[in-house]
Design a protein around this motif. Structure first.
Motif, PDB file in Angstrom:
ATOM      1  N   GLY A 105       4.333  12.739   5.871  1.00 50.57           N
ATOM      2  CA  GLY A 105       2.647  12.953   5.630  1.00 50.57           C
ATOM      3  C   GLY A 105       3.179  11.869   4.031  1.00 50.57           C
ATOM      4  N   ILE A 106       1.972  11.806   3.298  1.00 55.26           N
ATOM      5  CA  ILE A 106       2.473  11.061   1.791  1.00 55.26           C
ATOM      6  C   ILE A 106       2.357  12.436   1.164  1.00 55.26           C
ATOM      7  N   TYR A 107       3.296  12.548   0.671  1.00 54.47           N
ATOM      8  CA  TYR A 107       3.783  13.360  -0.417  1.00 54.47           C
ATOM      9  C   TYR A 107       2.364  13.742  -1.802  1.00 54.47           C
ATOM     10  N   LEU A 108       2.062  14.811  -2.241  1.00 56.46           N
ATOM     11  CA  LEU A 108       1.406  14.960  -3.673  1.00 56.46           C
ATOM     12  C   LEU A 108       1.024  16.220  -3.518  1.00 56.46           C
ATOM     13  N   ASN A 111       9.737   5.544 -16.206  1.00 63.44           N
ATOM     14  CA  ASN A 111       9.380   6.842 -14.902  1.00 63.44           C
ATOM     15  C   ASN A 111       7.767   6.259 -15.009  1.00 63.44           C
ATOM     16  N   CYS A 112       7.290   6.404 -13.474  1.00 65.10           N
ATOM     17  CA  CYS A 112       6.050   6.638 -13.543  1.00 65.10           C
ATOM     18  C   CYS A 112       5.269   7.266 -12.915  1.00 65.10           C
ATOM     19  N   ILE A 113       4.609   7.888 -12.775  1.00 59.83           N
ATOM     20  CA  ILE A 113       3.527   8.454 -12.001  1.00 59.83           C
ATOM     21  C   ILE A 113       2.153   7.998 -11.375  1.00 59.83           C
ATOM     22  N   ALA A 114       1.254   7.731 -10.442  1.00 58.89           N
ATOM     23  CA  ALA A 114       0.039   7.654 -10.051  1.00 58.89           C
ATOM     24  C   ALA A 114      -0.938   8.868  -9.995  1.00 58.89           C
ATOM     25  N   LEU A 115      -2.071   8.748 -10.031  1.00 57.35           N
ATOM     26  CA  LEU A 115      -2.956  10.061  -9.766  1.00 57.35           C
ATOM     27  C   LEU A 115      -3.725   9.705  -9.160  1.00 57.35           C
ATOM     28  N   CYS A 116      -3.778  10.191  -7.861  1.00 58.00           N
ATOM     29  CA  CYS A 116      -4.690   9.887  -6.124  1.00 58.00           C
ATOM     30  C   CYS A 116      -5.951  10.486  -6.450  1.00 58.00           C
ATOM     31  N   GLU A 117      -6.823   9.933  -5.083  1.00 52.67           N
ATOM     32  CA  GLU A 117      -8.050  10.832  -5.033  1.00 52.67           C
ATOM     33  C   GLU A 117      -7.615  10.976  -3.392  1.00 52.67           C
ATOM     34  N   VAL A 118      -7.734  12.047  -2.991  1.00 47.96           N
ATOM     35  CA  VAL A 118      -7.396  12.877  -1.683  1.00 47.96           C
ATOM     36  C   VAL A 118      -8.874  13.543  -1.246  1.00 47.96           C
ATOM     37  N   ILE A 119      -9.007  12.686  -0.019  1.00 45.86           N
ATOM     38  CA  ILE A 119      -9.595  13.779   0.936  1.00 45.86           C
ATOM     39  C   ILE A 119      -9.379  15.674   1.061  1.00 45.86           C
ATOM     40  N   THR A 120     -10.608  16.381   0.813  1.00 42.96           N
ATOM     41  CA  THR A 120      -9.680  17.793   1.699  1.00 42.96           C
ATOM     42  C   THR A 120     -10.386  18.099   2.421  1.00 42.96           C
ATOM     43  N   SER A 121      -9.906  17.528   3.782  1.00 41.30           N
ATOM     44  CA  SER A 121     -10.541  18.257   4.764  1.00 41.30           C
ATOM     45  C   SER A 121      -8.980  18.810   5.513  1.00 41.30           C
ATOM     46  N   LYS A 122      -9.112  19.478   7.221  1.00 39.03           N
ATOM     47  CA  LYS A 122      -8.822  20.198   7.227  1.00 39.03           C
ATOM     48  C   LYS A 122      -7.077  19.658   7.432  1.00 39.03           C
ATOM     49  N   ASP A 123      -7.083  18.411   7.655  1.00 38.22           N
ATOM     50  CA  ASP A 123      -5.821  17.362   7.485  1.00 38.22           C
ATOM     51  C   ASP A 123      -4.903  18.014   6.382  1.00 38.22           C
ATOM     52  N   LEU A 124      -5.173  18.165   5.093  1.00 39.56           N
ATOM     53  CA  LEU A 124      -4.835  18.189   4.170  1.00 39.56           C
ATOM     54  C   LEU A 124      -3.559  19.283   4.263  1.00 39.56           C
ATOM     55  N   TRP A 132       2.048  19.003  -1.652  1.00 39.81           N
ATOM     56  CA  TRP A 132       0.073  19.195  -0.606  1.00 39.81           C
ATOM     57  C   TRP A 132       1.227  17.766   0.107  1.00 39.81           C
ATOM     58  N   VAL A 133       1.168  18.146   1.298  1.00 34.57           N
ATOM     59  CA  VAL A 133       1.191  16.661   2.068  1.00 34.57           C
ATOM     60  C   VAL A 133      -0.285  15.758   3.343  1.00 34.57           C
ATOM     61  N   CYS A 134      -0.774  15.002   3.056  1.00 35.00           N
ATOM     62  CA  CYS A 134      -1.326  13.775   3.328  1.00 35.00           C
ATOM     63  C   CYS A 134      -1.470  13.284   4.842  1.00 35.00           C
ATOM     64  N   PRO A 135      -1.392  13.910   5.915  1.00 31.44           N
ATOM     65  CA  PRO A 135      -0.501  12.884   7.079  1.00 31.44           C
ATOM     66  C   PRO A 135      -1.754  11.536   7.066  1.00 31.44           C
ATOM     67  N   VAL A 136      -2.521  11.619   6.793  1.00 33.56           N
ATOM     68  CA  VAL A 136      -3.893  10.667   7.348  1.00 33.56           C
ATOM     69  C   VAL A 136      -3.916   9.618   5.798  1.00 33.56           C
ATOM     70  N   SER A 137      -3.296   8.417   5.887  1.00 34.23           N
ATOM     71  CA  SER A 137      -2.751   7.526   5.113  1.00 34.23           C
ATOM     72  C   SER A 137      -4.387   6.966   4.748  1.00 34.23           C
ATOM     73  N   ASP A 138      -5.079   6.979   5.049  1.00 34.54           N
ATOM     74  CA  ASP A 138      -6.721   6.716   4.877  1.00 34.54           C
ATOM     75  C   ASP A 138      -6.987   7.697   3.945  1.00 34.54           C
ATOM     76  N   HIS A 139      -6.559   8.804   3.809  1.00 34.50           N
ATOM     77  CA  HIS A 139      -7.406  10.150   2.908  1.00 34.50           C
ATOM     78  C   HIS A 139      -6.770  10.024   1.526  1.00 34.50           C
ATOM     79  N   GLY A 190       0.605  -1.142   0.577  1.00 32.94           N
ATOM     80  CA  GLY A 190      -0.218  -0.229  -0.158  1.00 32.94           C
ATOM     81  C   GLY A 190       1.398   0.982  -0.292  1.00 32.94           C
ATOM     82  N   LEU A 191       0.166   2.152  -0.378  1.00 30.25           N
ATOM     83  CA  LEU A 191       0.733   3.408  -0.509  1.00 30.25           C
ATOM     84  C   LEU A 191       0.931   4.244   1.273  1.00 30.25           C
ATOM     85  N   VAL A 192       1.842   4.049   2.102  1.00 33.37           N
ATOM     86  CA  VAL A 192       2.094   4.608   3.790  1.00 33.37           C
ATOM     87  C   VAL A 192       3.115   5.765   2.777  1.00 33.37           C
ATOM     88  N   ASN A 193       2.904   6.269   4.429  1.00 31.11           N
ATOM     89  CA  ASN A 193       3.014   7.222   4.524  1.00 31.11           C
ATOM     90  C   ASN A 193       4.582   7.031   5.271  1.00 31.11           C
TER      91      ASN A 193
END
Length: 610
Positions: free
Chosen positions: A486-489, A542-555, A562-569, A467-470
């Motif tokens: 966090g996970i960098y996007l 070379n490769c990149i992924a397109l992710c869906e990320v939750i736009t909560s205050k945690d982002l 962007w940094v998402c510290p919540v991997s579930d998001h 999985g994509l982890v922090n």
């Protein structure tokens, strides 16, 4: 005529209507010990009362005192992407076929169990896993189960009610704490106490989030189904349902508890996975050595030929990722998991063992894996023979590469994202059902958007399996964590393209101008091969992924980083591969309405549905 002396095969009864009529009609004239046991009748009626008339079907073989009970398990609660990854048809029930003694029922021999979907003829691996689980469950129950024991249990439970009250009459007072939103036979919980605790006007429990099943009376003092609350810690999907409504309802309830979490348990030992980062989307064998040997012996990995035939481009990508990780100077860190492969010449030993890592031998075997392009051009058996001659461990390694992938990957058709400028585009789903359910709950609360995640191809061998982890502040970190953990996007493609090129000792991120120049240069060079090439032609990827990320205050947004510290998001949705230094358009911004519209168009044509 001596009826007991006759033997009827399934083929006889399946293919001859007259024989079938005889089997049903013979009951009335059989000896007294061939009648249908009244407890069996009661259990069948209980299934019809609690579920529906269509939830159970009966076929009697009176001459041999056997009866087949088919229990129909509704699995419409599974999401489209989950059912596709598990190769099940969510619009069709899973059938549990149990064969009992007609006259003895629970006092007779332990029932045989078959698990199938009528329209799902090939590759129903989930059925094998569920059959093993239910077989173990039945064997445990059969040690103490009898018709008298069941009757005693039911009398104890029903002492709460007046003897004249039937199941049907007090069923109105029940609420099944395991609603299947898409199935009308399961109501929504209306328990006022729970509403008060959760502070919501109406509680609708998602089956994939609530892994326990319970049923309560409106009077909270009376417990009907003895399952724990969804907040109880532990593997409560293995809790034993009560026998109040009989053994048939009990095994149906147990199957319903287990199905949503099959990916969390080893397909061999049925113990929770010991993977470092928890469960993933697809069911898999665990890393315990005994399970690895059993997995090999049972031949579950024989699906490699089918995978090469139906998903050759994906197998091609998996091999490329494995090779990149193995050739990396960081392989001791990122080549995880290390293969567990049984030695074909000695099935009692491991040729590749995570406890005794041998990267040189692994590289030799991988070099002998023939290109997927070659495999698709001839007989798979012939190709396997050729590989065995080159290296007897090459084909077992290929089987492991395929079977250890725990993400759902599908090559996108021509209706792909054209602005990404590559023919190698894949749908990539790796979140287990529970994580996906949490993601969707958060999405309803906070909304979501799309962003790129760039990581060198050498890292994706692990990402697809763990999985994509922090990775911030861990040994997996490569690029630093300037903006925190966090996970960098990034919504900007050039930033993620820069990160995707960093690896194998290259630690300088190219500037956007350099990426634009490279993109323009690649587009002006005459193409020596078709842009629609089916397989990867180069090892320089070379490769990149397109992710869906939750736009909560945690982002956390630091400009376009962007940094998402919540991997579930963060959930992966698409994956793009570029060859020989190519990059896509460096000016793509996922926040551009036109880009978002195009992403949603492609998502709408794929398995993933909002």
């Amino acid at each position: 005529m001596d009826i007991k002396g006759q033997y009827w095969t399934d083929d006889d009864s399946d293919g001859d209507n007259e024989s079938e009529e005889f089997l049903y009609g013979v009951q009335g004239t059989c000896a007294a010990d061939l009648y249908r046991h009244p407890q069996l009748d009661a259990d069948i009626e209980a299934v019809k009362e609690i579920y529906s008339e269509n939830s159970v079907s009966v076929r009697e073989y009176g001459t041999i005192d056997d009866v087949d009970i088919d229990l129909h398990i509704n699995i419409s609660f599974l999401d489209e992407e989950v059912s596709t990854a598990w190769k099940v048809l969510r619009t069709e029930p899973i059938v549990l076929r149990l064969r009992f003694s007609l006259s003895q029922y629970l006092d007779g021999p332990e029932p045989s169990i078959e698990v199938f979907q009528p329209s799902n003829k090939e590759g129903f691996g989930l059925g094998l896993q569920l059959k093993k689980i239910l077989g173990m469950f039945t064997s445990q129950q059969w040690k103490h189960l009898s018709n008298d024991f069941l009757k005693t249990q039911q009398e104890k439970r029903q002492s709460w009610f007046k003897s004249s009250v039937t199941i049907k009459k007090f069923r109105a007072g029940l609420s099944i704490f395991s609603p299947i939103p898409k199935s009308p036979s399961f109501p929504i919980i209306q328990d006022s106490i729970l509403k008060g605790k959760l502070g919501v006007p109406e509680l609708r429990v998602n089956r994939l989030m609530n892994r326990s099943i319970s049923c309560t009376m409106k009077n909270p003092k009376v417990e009907v189904f003895g399952y724990p609350s969804s907040t109880q810690v532990g593997g409560h999907c293995k809790n034993i349902p009560t026998l109040e409504y009989g053994f048939l309802v009990q095994i149906m309830k147990y199957a319903e508890q287990r199905i949503p979490t099959l990916n969390e348990y080893c397909v061999v030992c049925d113990e929770q996975h010991v993977f470092q980062n928890g469960s993933m989307l697809k069911p898999a064998v665990c890393t315990r050595e005994l399970c690895v040997f059993s997995f090999y012996t049972l031949g579950v990995m024989s699906g490699a030929a089918e995978e090469v035939a139906t998903g050759a481009e994906v197998v091609d990508l998996l091999v490329a990722m494995c090779r990149a990780a193995l050739e990396s100077p960081r392989k001791s860190i990122i080549f995880e998991p290390y293969p567990s492969v049984v030695d074909p010449s000695d099935p009692k030993t491991l040729a590749f063992n995570p406890k005794k890592k041998n990267y040189e031998r692994l590289q030799k075997a991988l070099d002998s894996v023939m290109s997927i392009r070659e495999m698709t051009q001839g007989s798979y058996l012939e190709i396997k023979k050729q590989m065995d001659k080159l290296d007897p461990l090459a084909h077992p390694l290929l089987q492991w590469i395929i079977s250890s992938n725990r993400s759902h990957i599908v090559k996108l058709p021509l209706s792909r994202l054209k602005f990404m400028h590559t023919s190698h585009q894949f749908l990539l789903l790796s979140s287990p059902p529970a994580k996906e359910a949490r993601f969707r709950t958060a999405k309803k609360l906070y909304g979501s958007t799309f962003a790129f995640h760039g990581s060198h191809i050498e890292n994706w061998h692990s990402i697809l399996r763990n999985g994509l982890v922090n990775a911030s502040y861990t040994k997996l970190q490569l690029h630093g964590a300037a903006y925190g953990k966090g996970i960098y996007l990034s919504p900007i493609s050039s930033i993620s393209f820069g990160y995707s090129g960093m690896g194998k000792g290259q630690h300088r991120m190219p500037s956007k101008d350099e990426l634009v120049q490279r993109y323009n240069r690649m587009n002006t060079i005459p193409q020596t091969r078709s842009i629609q090439s089916r397989f990867l032609q180069s090892r320089n990827l070379n490769c990149i992924a397109l992710c869906e990320v939750i736009t909560s205050k945690d982002l956390q947004k630091h400009g376009n980083i962007w940094v998402c510290p919540v991997s579930d998001h963060v959930c992966t949705r698409f994956f793009f591969v570029y060859e020989d230094g190519q990059v896509g358009d460096a000016n793509i911004n996922t926040q551009d309405p036109k880009i978002q519209k195009e992403i949603m168009r492609v998502i709408g044509t794929q398995v993933y549905t909002n």
